[in-house]
Design a protein around this motif. Sequence first.
Motif, PDB file in Angstrom:
ATOM      1  N   VAL A   1      28.061   0.346  -1.718  1.00 40.84           N
ATOM      2  CA  VAL A   1      26.749   0.978  -1.869  1.00 40.84           C
ATOM      3  C   VAL A   1      26.021   0.974  -0.524  1.00 40.84           C
ATOM      4  N   ASN A   2      25.764   2.159   0.007  1.00 44.66           N
ATOM      5  CA  ASN A   2      24.980   2.306   1.239  1.00 44.66           C
ATOM      6  C   ASN A   2      23.550   2.608   0.843  1.00 44.66           C
ATOM      7  N   LEU A   3      22.603   1.838   1.355  1.00 38.90           N
ATOM      8  CA  LEU A   3      21.223   1.967   0.888  1.00 38.90           C
ATOM      9  C   LEU A   3      20.230   1.888   2.043  1.00 38.90           C
ATOM     10  N   SER A   4      19.249   2.777   1.986  1.00 36.97           N
ATOM     11  CA  SER A   4      18.118   2.697   2.912  1.00 36.97           C
ATOM     12  C   SER A   4      16.850   3.004   2.132  1.00 36.97           C
ATOM     13  N   VAL A   5      15.710   2.667   2.709  1.00 37.89           N
ATOM     14  CA  VAL A   5      14.439   3.058   2.090  1.00 37.89           C
ATOM     15  C   VAL A   5      13.636   3.853   3.116  1.00 37.89           C
TER      16      VAL A   5
ATOM     17  N   SER B   1       8.591  11.195   3.759  1.00 37.72           N
ATOM     18  CA  SER B   1       9.280  11.202   5.056  1.00 37.72           C
ATOM     19  C   SER B   1      10.495  12.120   5.011  1.00 37.72           C
ATOM     20  N   GLU B   2      10.736  12.824   6.131  1.00 39.01           N
ATOM     21  CA  GLU B   2      11.862  13.757   6.191  1.00 39.01           C
ATOM     22  C   GLU B   2      13.129  13.085   6.712  1.00 39.01           C
ATOM     23  N   THR B   3      12.958  11.974   7.448  1.00 37.57           N
ATOM     24  CA  THR B   3      14.123  11.325   8.046  1.00 37.57           C
ATOM     25  C   THR B   3      14.533  10.107   7.220  1.00 37.57           C
ATOM     26  N   PHE B   4      15.835   9.788   7.300  1.00 38.81           N
ATOM     27  CA  PHE B   4      16.348   8.628   6.582  1.00 38.81           C
ATOM     28  C   PHE B   4      16.080   7.343   7.354  1.00 38.81           C
ATOM     29  N   GLY B   5      15.944   6.249   6.627  1.00 40.60           N
ATOM     30  CA  GLY B   5      15.838   4.942   7.260  1.00 40.60           C
ATOM     31  C   GLY B   5      17.214   4.398   7.630  1.00 40.60           C
ATOM     32  N   THR B   6      17.220   3.206   8.195  1.00 37.90           N
ATOM     33  CA  THR B   6      18.478   2.540   8.558  1.00 37.90           C
ATOM     34  C   THR B   6      19.156   2.021   7.302  1.00 37.90           C
ATOM     35  N   ARG B   7      20.465   2.282   7.171  1.00 42.33           N
ATOM     36  CA  ARG B   7      21.173   1.868   5.958  1.00 42.33           C
ATOM     37  C   ARG B   7      21.887   0.536   6.151  1.00 42.33           C
ATOM     38  N   THR B   8      22.058  -0.158   5.038  1.00 39.95           N
ATOM     39  CA  THR B   8      22.976  -1.292   5.003  1.00 39.95           C
ATOM     40  C   THR B   8      24.075  -0.932   4.009  1.00 39.95           C
ATOM     41  N   GLU B   9      25.198  -1.636   4.088  1.00 41.38           N
ATOM     42  CA  GLU B   9      26.335  -1.346   3.219  1.00 41.38           C
ATOM     43  C   GLU B   9      26.726  -2.602   2.456  1.00 41.38           C
TER      44      GLU B   9
ATOM     45  N   LEU C   1      42.248   6.591  -3.620  1.00 36.25           N
ATOM     46  CA  LEU C   1      41.400   7.690  -3.153  1.00 36.25           C
ATOM     47  C   LEU C   1      40.078   7.053  -2.770  1.00 36.25           C
ATOM     48  N   GLU C   2      39.538   7.438  -1.613  1.00 34.09           N
ATOM     49  CA  GLU C   2      38.166   7.052  -1.297  1.00 34.09           C
ATOM     50  C   GLU C   2      37.310   8.305  -1.419  1.00 34.09           C
ATOM     51  N   ILE C   3      36.334   8.235  -2.302  1.00 31.43           N
ATOM     52  CA  ILE C   3      35.450   9.373  -2.574  1.00 31.43           C
ATOM     53  C   ILE C   3      34.094   9.055  -1.953  1.00 31.43           C
ATOM     54  N   VAL C   4      33.721   9.817  -0.924  1.00 27.76           N
ATOM     55  CA  VAL C   4      32.497   9.525  -0.164  1.00 27.76           C
ATOM     56  C   VAL C   4      31.416  10.533  -0.547  1.00 27.76           C
ATOM     57  N   SER C   5      30.308  10.040  -1.074  1.00 27.48           N
ATOM     58  CA  SER C   5      29.212  10.945  -1.457  1.00 27.48           C
ATOM     59  C   SER C   5      28.249  11.131  -0.285  1.00 27.48           C
ATOM     60  N   GLU C   6      27.468  12.176  -0.342  1.00 26.05           N
ATOM     61  CA  GLU C   6      26.315  12.315   0.566  1.00 26.05           C
ATOM     62  C   GLU C   6      25.218  11.377   0.036  1.00 26.05           C
ATOM     63  N   PRO C   7      24.226  11.043   0.863  1.00 27.92           N
ATOM     64  CA  PRO C   7      23.168  10.116   0.394  1.00 27.92           C
ATOM     65  C   PRO C   7      22.176  10.819  -0.540  1.00 27.92           C
ATOM     66  N   ASP C   8      22.645  11.220  -1.715  1.00 28.26           N
ATOM     67  CA  ASP C   8      21.861  12.066  -2.627  1.00 28.26           C
ATOM     68  C   ASP C   8      21.267  11.306  -3.804  1.00 28.26           C
TER      69      ASP C   8
ATOM     70  N   SER D   1       0.815  -1.207   0.000  1.00 28.38           N
ATOM     71  CA  SER D   1       0.000   0.000   0.000  1.00 28.38           C
ATOM     72  C   SER D   1       0.853   1.263   0.000  1.00 28.38           C
ATOM     73  N   LYS D   2       1.988   1.209   0.701  1.00 27.78           N
ATOM     74  CA  LYS D   2       2.815   2.407   0.842  1.00 27.78           C
ATOM     75  C   LYS D   2       3.781   2.564  -0.334  1.00 27.78           C
ATOM     76  N   GLN D   3       4.160   3.809  -0.587  1.00 29.72           N
ATOM     77  CA  GLN D   3       5.160   4.106  -1.611  1.00 29.72           C
ATOM     78  C   GLN D   3       6.514   4.326  -0.930  1.00 29.72           C
ATOM     79  N   TYR D   4       7.544   3.722  -1.467  1.00 30.59           N
ATOM     80  CA  TYR D   4       8.868   3.852  -0.856  1.00 30.59           C
ATOM     81  C   TYR D   4       9.856   4.540  -1.789  1.00 30.59           C
ATOM     82  N   GLU D   5      10.759   5.295  -1.149  1.00 32.39           N
ATOM     83  CA  GLU D   5      11.856   5.939  -1.875  1.00 32.39           C
ATOM     84  C   GLU D   5      13.173   5.276  -1.450  1.00 32.39           C
ATOM     85  N   THR D   6      14.059   5.051  -2.416  1.00 30.72           N
ATOM     86  CA  THR D   6      15.379   4.486  -2.112  1.00 30.72           C
ATOM     87  C   THR D   6      16.365   5.638  -1.910  1.00 30.72           C
TER      88      THR D   6
END
Length: 243
Positions: free
Chosen positions: A195-199, A204-212, A151-158, A3-8
């Motif tokens: 790849v760090n990912l949460s849904v 929703s304004e807050t992020f979910g828990t991520r896995t790596e 080099l390790e290039i770290v992005s924001e969760p964008d 029923s719910k819509q999710y964003e990755t």
Amino acid sequence: VMSKQYETVIGLEVHIELATKTKIFCGCSTEFGSAPNTHTCPVCTGMPGSLPVLNKKVVEYAIRTGLATHCNITRMNKFDRKNYFYPDLPKAYQISQLYLPICTEGYVELTGGKKIRIKEIHMEEDAGKLLHDATPDGTLADYNRCGVPLLEIVSEPDMRTADEVIAYLEKLRMIVQYLGASDCKLQEGSMRADVNLSVREVGSETFGTRTEMKNLNSFKAIAHAIEGERQRQIELLEEGKEV
Ligand code: ADP
Ligand code: MG
Ligand code: ZN
């Protein structure tokens, strides 16, 4: 029925092997594909009393990459030891930058105009390679890759989709190859992505828990991993469980 819509929500840590002739803290060759343990010395195998000397070219490539991705360049740099005990790391610590990374707060602009923010870029050394299938008797260790500059290039969760992730990686690869800093060959491991990912529920304004998901080395593997992990996390949330 869902029923719910999710964003990755996705943030990447990209490791790039730099195209220097020698390693980051010693004079050993970085050549790929040589006979095992032929490019090693007391420094990169962590013998007592040996001392690291920083390769100037690594700093140059890091600064070039930072400037090309609109970062601030840190003037006062420092390295830190990340301790872990594992047979791919004879020193039992990786020299990395934790507190003062050389580049901070940049971005990569995707075709179409979306900006993926870069949190930081830091310099560090690669670990060795363990060959688990080369002999039935056990595992073999090849330390040629120990001390190869990264080099390790770290992005924001964008990022929000697999397509955006691949567009970001392609843009990053194009920039780094143009600068001559790396050949960025995914299949040879000179470009690798965690790849760090949460849904979260749409709106929703807050992020979910991520896995790596670590060390993915093809665009296909990355797209696959994103789709599978997104589904797995949504199912958990739908069942009222925690990621
Ligand atoms: P760690 O050392 O624990 O891996 P880093 O700061 O190096 O931490 O990397 C964290 C990565 O995770 C960054 O790329 C960041 O964008 C991403 N990230 C942080 N929070 C989330 C989240 N809630 N969902 C998805 N990605 C996230
Ligand atoms: Mg990480
Ligand atoms: Zn060496």
